[in-house]
Write an enzyme that holds these catalytic residues in place. Structure first.
Site, PDB file in Angstrom:
ATOM      1  N   VAL A  64       5.026  19.210  60.308  1.00  0.00           N
ATOM      2  CA  VAL A  64       4.312  17.404  60.804  1.00  0.00           C
ATOM      3  C   VAL A  64       3.859  16.868  59.541  1.00  0.00           C
ATOM      4  O   VAL A  64       3.405  17.573  59.023  1.00  0.00           O
ATOM      5  CB  VAL A  64       3.700  17.193  61.665  1.00  0.00           C
ATOM      6  CG1 VAL A  64       3.728  15.258  61.574  1.00  0.00           C
ATOM      7  CG2 VAL A  64       3.796  17.287  62.623  1.00  0.00           C
ATOM      8  N   LYS A  65       4.923  16.646  58.525  1.00  0.00           N
ATOM      9  CA  LYS A  65       4.361  15.566  57.456  1.00  0.00           C
ATOM     10  C   LYS A  65       3.717  14.291  57.399  1.00  0.00           C
ATOM     11  O   LYS A  65       4.423  13.501  58.262  1.00  0.00           O
ATOM     12  CB  LYS A  65       5.565  15.123  56.406  1.00  0.00           C
ATOM     13  CG  LYS A  65       5.551  15.591  55.011  1.00  0.00           C
ATOM     14  CD  LYS A  65       6.564  15.642  53.986  1.00  0.00           C
ATOM     15  CE  LYS A  65       6.882  15.756  52.672  1.00  0.00           C
ATOM     16  NZ  LYS A  65       7.954  15.099  51.937  1.00  0.00           N
TER      17      LYS A  65
END
Ligand code: G3P
Length: 230
Positions: free
Chosen positions: A96-97
């Protein structure tokens, strides 16, 4: 230094994956929009667009079987956490960015404690990288090219982060991002980045050298000549 591809274009990923050098992929909203635009895909609702985005992320993860960063678009911590959980559930390889911000740090800590890998992005200073590492991010992404764009030194930023992480024994991996040309890749490797995420064009350029082309032609020509003299 490992090599990731910085793209959401599945064809590009497929091609580079076949070269045997790919250790992961990073995407961002701009890259997803570009890939879908180039493919001429149109959507009648935001929900349909988002569904296609998650489909692409899953497809890439299944193809590369390695970390694939997908950016959460929410701007508040609760939204980021909810979106992060959904993205992480798409495939075990999804990372997850999150952007470095107060909301991003809060969400990062919650997700990291749940075992979700976070790539903290849009990092432009060593202090931001330190905060990301302390919030449990598995990766930090300093943006080399964009730092260079404003007249600072992107490679020097990577070097500082490397030193801080080493001195303080922080295991967060450094992804050199916003890579614009092959020289950035060499410089990032020398500065101690764990990973460089490179656009398709840059990766293709890394393969080439004029002397290699000339060498191949010369070997083939000599071989042909030798055959005729047999
Ligand atoms: O890796 C981040 C990248 O996608 C941004 O690149 O060239 O838009 O600064 P750029």
């Amino acid at each position: 230094m490992k090599l990731y591809l910085d793209t959401a274009n599945v064809q590009e990923i497929r091609e580079v994956h076949a070269l045997g050098v790919l250790a992961g992929v990073t995407t961002n909203p701009s890259l997803v929009a570009k890939a879908l635009g180039e493919a001429g895909e149109r959507f009648d609702s935001e929900a349909a667009f988002y569904a296609r985005f998650t489909e692409i992320v899953r497809e890439i993860a299944e193809l590369v079987q390695a970390p694939v960063s997908a950016e959460a678009l929410a701007t508040d911590p609760e939204g980021m956490i909810a979106e992060g959980r959904k993205l992480a559930a798409l495939n075990e390889h999804v990372v997850v960015k999150l952007p470095i911000s107060e909301a991003g740090l809060r969400a990062c800590r919650v997700l990291a404690d749940e075992g979700v890998a976070v790539n903290m992005t849009l990092v432009f200073s060593a202090n931001q990288a330190l905060l990301a590492a302390r919030a449990g991010a598995r990766y930090v992404s300093p943006f080399l090219g964009r730092v260079d764009d404003i007249g600072w030194d992107g490679v020097e930023l990577v070097r500082s982060i490397r030193e801080i992480f080493d001195v303080h024994d922080l295991g967060t991996e450094i992804i050199a991002a916003s890579v614009r040309h092959p020289q950035h890749v060499t410089a990032a490797a020398l500065a101690g980045a764990d990973i460089a995420t490179v656009p398709y064009k840059v990766l293709k350029a890394m393969i080439k050298h004029p002397l290699t082309e000339i060498g191949i032609q010369r070997f083939l020509a000599d071989w042909e000549k030798a055959k005729q003299e047999l």
